[in-house]
Write a protein that holds these residues in place. Sequence first.
Motif, PDB file in Angstrom:
ATOM      1  N   TYR A  63       0.836  -1.206   0.000  1.00 29.43           N
ATOM      2  CA  TYR A  63       0.000   0.000   0.000  1.00 29.43           C
ATOM      3  C   TYR A  63       0.872   1.258   0.000  1.00 29.43           C
ATOM      4  O   TYR A  63       0.655   2.178  -0.778  1.00 29.43           O
ATOM      5  N   GLU A  64       1.855   1.300   0.891  1.00 26.66           N
ATOM      6  CA  GLU A  64       2.737   2.468   0.989  1.00 26.66           C
ATOM      7  C   GLU A  64       3.511   2.690  -0.308  1.00 26.66           C
ATOM      8  O   GLU A  64       3.686   3.832  -0.749  1.00 26.66           O
ATOM      9  N   ASP A  65       3.978   1.599  -0.910  1.00 22.62           N
ATOM     10  CA  ASP A  65       4.691   1.712  -2.189  1.00 22.62           C
ATOM     11  C   ASP A  65       3.778   2.276  -3.270  1.00 22.62           C
ATOM     12  O   ASP A  65       4.199   3.118  -4.082  1.00 22.62           O
ATOM     13  N   LYS A  66       2.554   1.805  -3.294  1.00 21.00           N
ATOM     14  CA  LYS A  66       1.589   2.274  -4.299  1.00 21.00           C
ATOM     15  C   LYS A  66       1.320   3.767  -4.122  1.00 21.00           C
ATOM     16  O   LYS A  66       1.282   4.514  -5.100  1.00 21.00           O
ATOM     17  N   VAL A  67       1.133   4.200  -2.870  1.00 19.88           N
ATOM     18  CA  VAL A  67       0.877   5.623  -2.584  1.00 19.88           C
ATOM     19  C   VAL A  67       2.104   6.458  -2.957  1.00 19.88           C
ATOM     20  O   VAL A  67       1.976   7.521  -3.588  1.00 19.88           O
ATOM     21  N   ALA A  68       3.294   5.986  -2.589  1.00 19.64           N
ATOM     22  CA  ALA A  68       4.521   6.731  -2.903  1.00 19.64           C
ATOM     23  C   ALA A  68       4.711   6.843  -4.418  1.00 19.64           C
ATOM     24  O   ALA A  68       5.071   7.925  -4.921  1.00 19.64           O
ATOM     25  N   ASP A  69       4.460   5.756  -5.122  1.00 17.33           N
ATOM     26  CA  ASP A  69       4.587   5.777  -6.581  1.00 17.33           C
ATOM     27  C   ASP A  69       3.583   6.746  -7.199  1.00 17.33           C
ATOM     28  O   ASP A  69       3.922   7.500  -8.122  1.00 17.33           O
ATOM     29  N   ALA A  75       1.995  13.840 -11.572  1.00 15.32           N
ATOM     30  CA  ALA A  75       1.986  14.876 -12.611  1.00 15.32           C
ATOM     31  C   ALA A  75       1.975  14.276 -14.022  1.00 15.32           C
ATOM     32  O   ALA A  75       1.450  14.874 -14.958  1.00 15.32           O
ATOM     33  N   GLU A  76       2.508  13.094 -14.145  1.00  9.79           N
ATOM     34  CA  GLU A  76       2.600  12.444 -15.456  1.00  9.79           C
ATOM     35  C   GLU A  76       1.300  11.743 -15.863  1.00  9.79           C
ATOM     36  O   GLU A  76       1.112  11.429 -17.036  1.00  9.79           O
ATOM     37  N   TYR A  77       0.438  11.451 -14.886  1.00 10.34           N
ATOM     38  CA  TYR A  77      -0.774  10.686 -15.172  1.00 10.34           C
ATOM     39  C   TYR A  77      -1.881  11.574 -15.726  1.00 10.34           C
ATOM     40  O   TYR A  77      -2.019  12.724 -15.332  1.00 10.34           O
ATOM     41  N   LEU A  85      -6.108   4.945 -10.298  1.00 10.09           N
ATOM     42  CA  LEU A  85      -5.139   4.702  -9.222  1.00 10.09           C
ATOM     43  C   LEU A  85      -5.684   5.113  -7.858  1.00 10.09           C
ATOM     44  O   LEU A  85      -5.439   4.433  -6.855  1.00 10.09           O
ATOM     45  N   VAL A  86      -6.418   6.212  -7.785  1.00 10.67           N
ATOM     46  CA  VAL A  86      -7.025   6.639  -6.513  1.00 10.67           C
ATOM     47  C   VAL A  86      -8.022   5.579  -6.040  1.00 10.67           C
ATOM     48  O   VAL A  86      -8.051   5.226  -4.853  1.00 10.67           O
ATOM     49  N   ASN A  87      -8.818   5.057  -6.956  1.00  5.62           N
ATOM     50  CA  ASN A  87      -9.768   3.990  -6.593  1.00  5.62           C
ATOM     51  C   ASN A  87      -9.025   2.741  -6.109  1.00  5.62           C
ATOM     52  O   ASN A  87      -9.442   2.102  -5.134  1.00  5.62           O
ATOM     53  N   GLU A  88      -7.948   2.419  -6.779  1.00  3.88           N
ATOM     54  CA  GLU A  88      -7.157   1.251  -6.398  1.00  3.88           C
ATOM     55  C   GLU A  88      -6.538   1.438  -5.014  1.00  3.88           C
ATOM     56  O   GLU A  88      -6.568   0.538  -4.178  1.00  3.88           O
TER      57      GLU A  88
END
Length: 173
Positions: A63-69, A75-77, A85-88
């Motif tokens: 979870y933390e890795d996903k949030v950090a990524d 800005a690129e998304y 990604l927010v839903n995920e």
Amino acid sequence: MKFKITILFIVFISTLSIAQSKVGTINSEYIISIMPQTKIVVEKTQDYGAKLDSSFSIKAKDYEDKVADFRKNEAEYGELMKKTLVNEITSMEQELKKYQENGNKLMQLKQNELMRPLYKLLNDAIEQVSKENKYTQVLTTSGNQFAYLDEKFDITQLVMNKLGVKAPVEVKE
């Protein structure tokens, strides 16, 4: 005359029935806390908790890795990618909360499962002591408040003796 004899007989019978009732008290939680088997239960529960924690830690790290990524590359998304990604991430967060709640429930169930034999052993000892000493009722003092307790009816030590449990020695400073 018959009336007086009847009254005396009723008073005698009621006194006799009151005298047959013997109430004792016990601090069952104290006995459970000092039983040697309790230490084993605590160790097994802690081991089980450590296994659950390691699984939780893996999920939390993901979870933390996903949030950090997400924060790093936000800005690129594009808008659609951000929403996805927010839903995920939100879904992962909810799963973590559920996993934690379930872990707490599983810990409680495991502890109850491991403590059940100790309570059975304690209840058997209470029953034996009660029968040997002719107690008709035994009340537990753990978690209850009483206005008055006569210490001579406390069977805690008798049950501890029956179980072979010794009270810890208090160190005076």
